[in-house]
Design a protein around this motif. Structure first.
Motif, PDB file in Angstrom:
ATOM      1  N   VAL A   1      -5.213  10.094   1.167  1.00  0.00           N
ATOM      2  CA  VAL A   1      -5.293   8.630   1.154  1.00  0.00           C
ATOM      3  C   VAL A   1      -3.954   8.047   0.703  1.00  0.00           C
ATOM      4  CG1 VAL A   1      -6.503   6.624   0.207  1.00  0.00           C
ATOM      5  CG2 VAL A   1      -7.778   8.710   0.727  1.00  0.00           C
ATOM      6  N   ALA A   2      -3.313   8.690  -0.266  1.00  0.00           N
ATOM      7  CA  ALA A   2      -1.997   8.227  -0.734  1.00  0.00           C
ATOM      8  C   ALA A   2      -0.975   8.306   0.396  1.00  0.00           C
ATOM      9  CB  ALA A   2      -1.541   9.063  -1.929  1.00  0.00           C
ATOM     10  N   ARG A   3      -1.047   9.324   1.223  1.00  0.00           N
ATOM     11  CA  ARG A   3      -0.135   9.458   2.364  1.00  0.00           C
ATOM     12  C   ARG A   3      -0.342   8.302   3.341  1.00  0.00           C
ATOM     13  NH1 ARG A   3      -0.311  14.513   2.683  1.00  0.00           N
ATOM     14  NH2 ARG A   3      -2.341  14.654   3.670  1.00  0.00           N
ATOM     15  N   ARG A   4      -1.599   7.933   3.586  1.00  0.00           N
ATOM     16  CA  ARG A   4      -1.880   6.793   4.465  1.00  0.00           C
ATOM     17  C   ARG A   4      -1.405   5.490   3.820  1.00  0.00           C
ATOM     18  NH1 ARG A   4      -6.517  10.035   5.328  1.00  0.00           N
ATOM     19  NH2 ARG A   4      -7.872   8.766   4.032  1.00  0.00           N
ATOM     20  N   ALA A   5      -1.588   5.365   2.509  1.00  0.00           N
ATOM     21  CA  ALA A   5      -1.116   4.173   1.795  1.00  0.00           C
ATOM     22  C   ALA A   5       0.400   4.036   1.911  1.00  0.00           C
ATOM     23  CB  ALA A   5      -1.532   4.231   0.327  1.00  0.00           C
ATOM     24  N   ARG A   6       1.116   5.140   1.844  1.00  0.00           N
ATOM     25  CA  ARG A   6       2.575   5.129   1.973  1.00  0.00           C
ATOM     26  C   ARG A   6       2.975   4.651   3.374  1.00  0.00           C
ATOM     27  NH1 ARG A   6       3.405  10.165   0.883  1.00  0.00           N
ATOM     28  NH2 ARG A   6       3.090   9.779  -1.316  1.00  0.00           N
ATOM     29  N   ALA A   7       2.273   5.127   4.407  1.00  0.00           N
ATOM     30  CA  ALA A   7       2.569   4.702   5.781  1.00  0.00           C
ATOM     31  C   ALA A   7       2.311   3.209   5.952  1.00  0.00           C
ATOM     32  CB  ALA A   7       1.733   5.512   6.775  1.00  0.00           C
ATOM     33  N   VAL A   8       1.232   2.725   5.349  1.00  0.00           N
ATOM     34  CA  VAL A   8       0.912   1.295   5.416  1.00  0.00           C
ATOM     35  C   VAL A   8       1.982   0.487   4.677  1.00  0.00           C
ATOM     36  CG1 VAL A   8      -0.717  -0.481   4.642  1.00  0.00           C
ATOM     37  CG2 VAL A   8      -1.568   1.616   5.720  1.00  0.00           C
ATOM     38  N   ALA A   9       2.370   0.927   3.483  1.00  0.00           N
ATOM     39  CA  ALA A   9       3.389   0.221   2.699  1.00  0.00           C
ATOM     40  C   ALA A   9       4.708   0.146   3.465  1.00  0.00           C
ATOM     41  CB  ALA A   9       3.592   0.912   1.355  1.00  0.00           C
ATOM     42  N   ASN A  10       5.082   1.236   4.108  1.00  0.00           N
ATOM     43  CA  ASN A  10       6.316   1.238   4.901  1.00  0.00           C
ATOM     44  C   ASN A  10       6.233   0.236   6.051  1.00  0.00           C
ATOM     45  OD1 ASN A  10       7.465   3.189   3.268  1.00  0.00           O
ATOM     46  ND2 ASN A  10       6.861   4.885   4.597  1.00  0.00           N
ATOM     47  N   ALA A  11       5.072   0.153   6.693  1.00  0.00           N
ATOM     48  CA  ALA A  11       4.894  -0.787   7.803  1.00  0.00           C
ATOM     49  C   ALA A  11       4.923  -2.233   7.321  1.00  0.00           C
ATOM     50  CB  ALA A  11       3.584  -0.498   8.533  1.00  0.00           C
ATOM     51  N   ILE A  12       4.368  -2.490   6.143  1.00  0.00           N
ATOM     52  CA  ILE A  12       4.419  -3.842   5.577  1.00  0.00           C
ATOM     53  C   ILE A  12       5.873  -4.230   5.341  1.00  0.00           C
ATOM     54  CG2 ILE A  12       3.896  -5.254   3.542  1.00  0.00           C
ATOM     55  CD1 ILE A  12       1.223  -3.673   3.355  1.00  0.00           C
ATOM     56  N   THR A  13       6.634  -3.327   4.720  1.00  0.00           N
ATOM     57  CA  THR A  13       8.036  -3.599   4.421  1.00  0.00           C
ATOM     58  C   THR A  13       8.848  -3.805   5.694  1.00  0.00           C
ATOM     59  OG1 THR A  13       7.895  -2.310   2.398  1.00  0.00           O
ATOM     60  CG2 THR A  13      10.101  -2.668   3.285  1.00  0.00           C
TER      61      THR A  13
ATOM     62  N   VAL B   1      -3.004  -3.030  14.061  1.00  0.00           N
ATOM     63  CA  VAL B   1      -3.124  -3.960  12.938  1.00  0.00           C
ATOM     64  C   VAL B   1      -1.735  -4.381  12.471  1.00  0.00           C
ATOM     65  CG1 VAL B   1      -3.955  -4.239  10.555  1.00  0.00           C
ATOM     66  CG2 VAL B   1      -5.291  -2.895  12.196  1.00  0.00           C
ATOM     67  N   GLU B   2      -1.567  -5.674  12.255  1.00  0.00           N
ATOM     68  CA  GLU B   2      -0.365  -6.201  11.626  1.00  0.00           C
ATOM     69  C   GLU B   2      -0.658  -6.227  10.127  1.00  0.00           C
ATOM     70  OE1 GLU B   2       0.775  -9.963  13.386  1.00  0.00           O
ATOM     71  OE2 GLU B   2       0.273  -9.222  15.398  1.00  0.00           O
ATOM     72  N   PRO B   3      -0.159  -5.241   9.374  1.00  0.00           N
ATOM     73  CA  PRO B   3      -0.522  -5.168   7.960  1.00  0.00           C
ATOM     74  C   PRO B   3       0.087  -6.312   7.162  1.00  0.00           C
ATOM     75  CG  PRO B   3       1.162  -3.553   8.465  1.00  0.00           C
ATOM     76  CD  PRO B   3       0.798  -4.213   9.763  1.00  0.00           C
ATOM     77  N   VAL B   4      -0.724  -6.905   6.301  1.00  0.00           N
ATOM     78  CA  VAL B   4      -0.268  -8.017   5.468  1.00  0.00           C
ATOM     79  C   VAL B   4      -0.080  -7.541   4.031  1.00  0.00           C
ATOM     80  CG1 VAL B   4      -0.827 -10.316   4.585  1.00  0.00           C
ATOM     81  CG2 VAL B   4      -1.385  -9.713   6.951  1.00  0.00           C
ATOM     82  N   THR B   5      -1.107  -6.929   3.466  1.00  0.00           N
ATOM     83  CA  THR B   5      -1.038  -6.449   2.093  1.00  0.00           C
ATOM     84  C   THR B   5      -2.149  -5.428   1.871  1.00  0.00           C
ATOM     85  OG1 THR B   5      -0.789  -7.156  -0.217  1.00  0.00           O
ATOM     86  CG2 THR B   5      -2.546  -8.215   1.060  1.00  0.00           C
ATOM     87  N   CYS B   6      -2.146  -4.844   0.715  1.00  0.00           N
ATOM     88  CA  CYS B   6      -3.225  -3.956   0.298  1.00  0.00           C
ATOM     89  C   CYS B   6      -3.725  -4.445  -1.045  1.00  0.00           C
ATOM     90  CB  CYS B   6      -2.734  -2.517   0.165  1.00  0.00           C
ATOM     91  SG  CYS B   6      -2.227  -1.811   1.738  1.00  0.00           S
ATOM     92  N   LEU B   7      -4.979  -4.221  -1.303  1.00  0.00           N
ATOM     93  CA  LEU B   7      -5.549  -4.657  -2.573  1.00  0.00           C
ATOM     94  C   LEU B   7      -6.708  -3.771  -2.957  1.00  0.00           C
ATOM     95  CD1 LEU B   7      -8.399  -6.286  -1.853  1.00  0.00           C
ATOM     96  CD2 LEU B   7      -6.772  -7.964  -1.056  1.00  0.00           C
ATOM     97  N   VAL B   8      -7.134  -3.951  -4.174  1.00  0.00           N
ATOM     98  CA  VAL B   8      -8.286  -3.236  -4.694  1.00  0.00           C
ATOM     99  C   VAL B   8      -9.325  -4.271  -5.085  1.00  0.00           C
ATOM    100  CG1 VAL B   8      -9.123  -1.787  -6.589  1.00  0.00           C
ATOM    101  CG2 VAL B   8      -6.921  -1.299  -5.533  1.00  0.00           C
ATOM    102  N   HIS B   9     -10.562  -3.979  -4.738  1.00  0.00           N
ATOM    103  CA  HIS B   9     -11.685  -4.804  -5.174  1.00  0.00           C
ATOM    104  C   HIS B   9     -12.800  -3.851  -5.550  1.00  0.00           C
ATOM    105  CE1 HIS B   9     -14.302  -8.230  -5.589  1.00  0.00           C
ATOM    106  NE2 HIS B   9     -15.193  -7.625  -4.855  1.00  0.00           N
TER     107      HIS B   9
END
Length: 164
Positions: free
Chosen positions: A66-78, A99-107
């Motif tokens: 999941v962290a690897r996917r989070a890193r890919a998403v973060a790179n795409a956001i940047t 998907v055009e990534p905007v942000t990530c969050l926790v709920h």
């Protein structure tokens, strides 16, 4: 000991810090960073179950995949690039979405990718544990203001849409 200036973090700042922490792993840097994030939340009323669960989720390392996917998403956001995700929804359906990534969050107990889903033509929140794969693309994503798309926010009555 140095003096520390404390102030409230915005939802966008918390989302950015949390995403950065998400893929740090479990090393000494991440332990210190997560402790710092806990301190940033000291002013919150932790009697609220959702806030308490969210804080626990924010300060717990993600599993490696999941962290690897989070890193890919973060790179795409940047980089402001579209990502292609394989997503398993709550009903058990598998879809592939751009998907055009905007942000990530926790709920509560879950991490979410918030982004503009080109398939649904609207903003969507995708649970990270249901994202099976993230593939970067070379497609540019439009700029989206994160504060306009953060779900789960407490909104004042004045900012809620009125009933017709």
């Amino acid at each position: 000991m140095a003096n520390v200036i404390r102030h409230s973090l915005t939802a966008e700042e918390i989302a950015a810090l949390a995403l950065s922490l998400a893929h740090l792993g479990a090393g000494p840097q991440s332990v210190t960073a997560r402790r710092g994030l806990r301190h940033a939340f000291e002013h919150l009323d932790l009697d609220d179950d959702v806030i308490a669960a969210t804080l626990t989720t924010l300060t717990t390392p993600l599993p490696t995949d999941v962290a690897r996917r989070a890193r890919a998403v973060a790179n795409a956001i940047t980089a402001r690039l579209v990502i292609r995700i394989q997503y398993h929804d709550a009903a058990g359906r598998m879809t592939v979405r751009d998907v055009e990534p905007v942000t990530c969050l926790v709920h509560g107990e879950f991490w979410y990718l918030v982004g503009w889903c080109r398939m649904r033509r609207s903003i969507r929140a995708f649970r990270f544990d249901r994202i099976l794969a993230v593939e970067p693309t070379d497609l540019p994503a439009r700029a989206h203001l994160p504060q306009r798309y953060l779900p789960f926010q407490r909104r004042s009555r004045a900012s809620r849409p009125s009933a017709a």
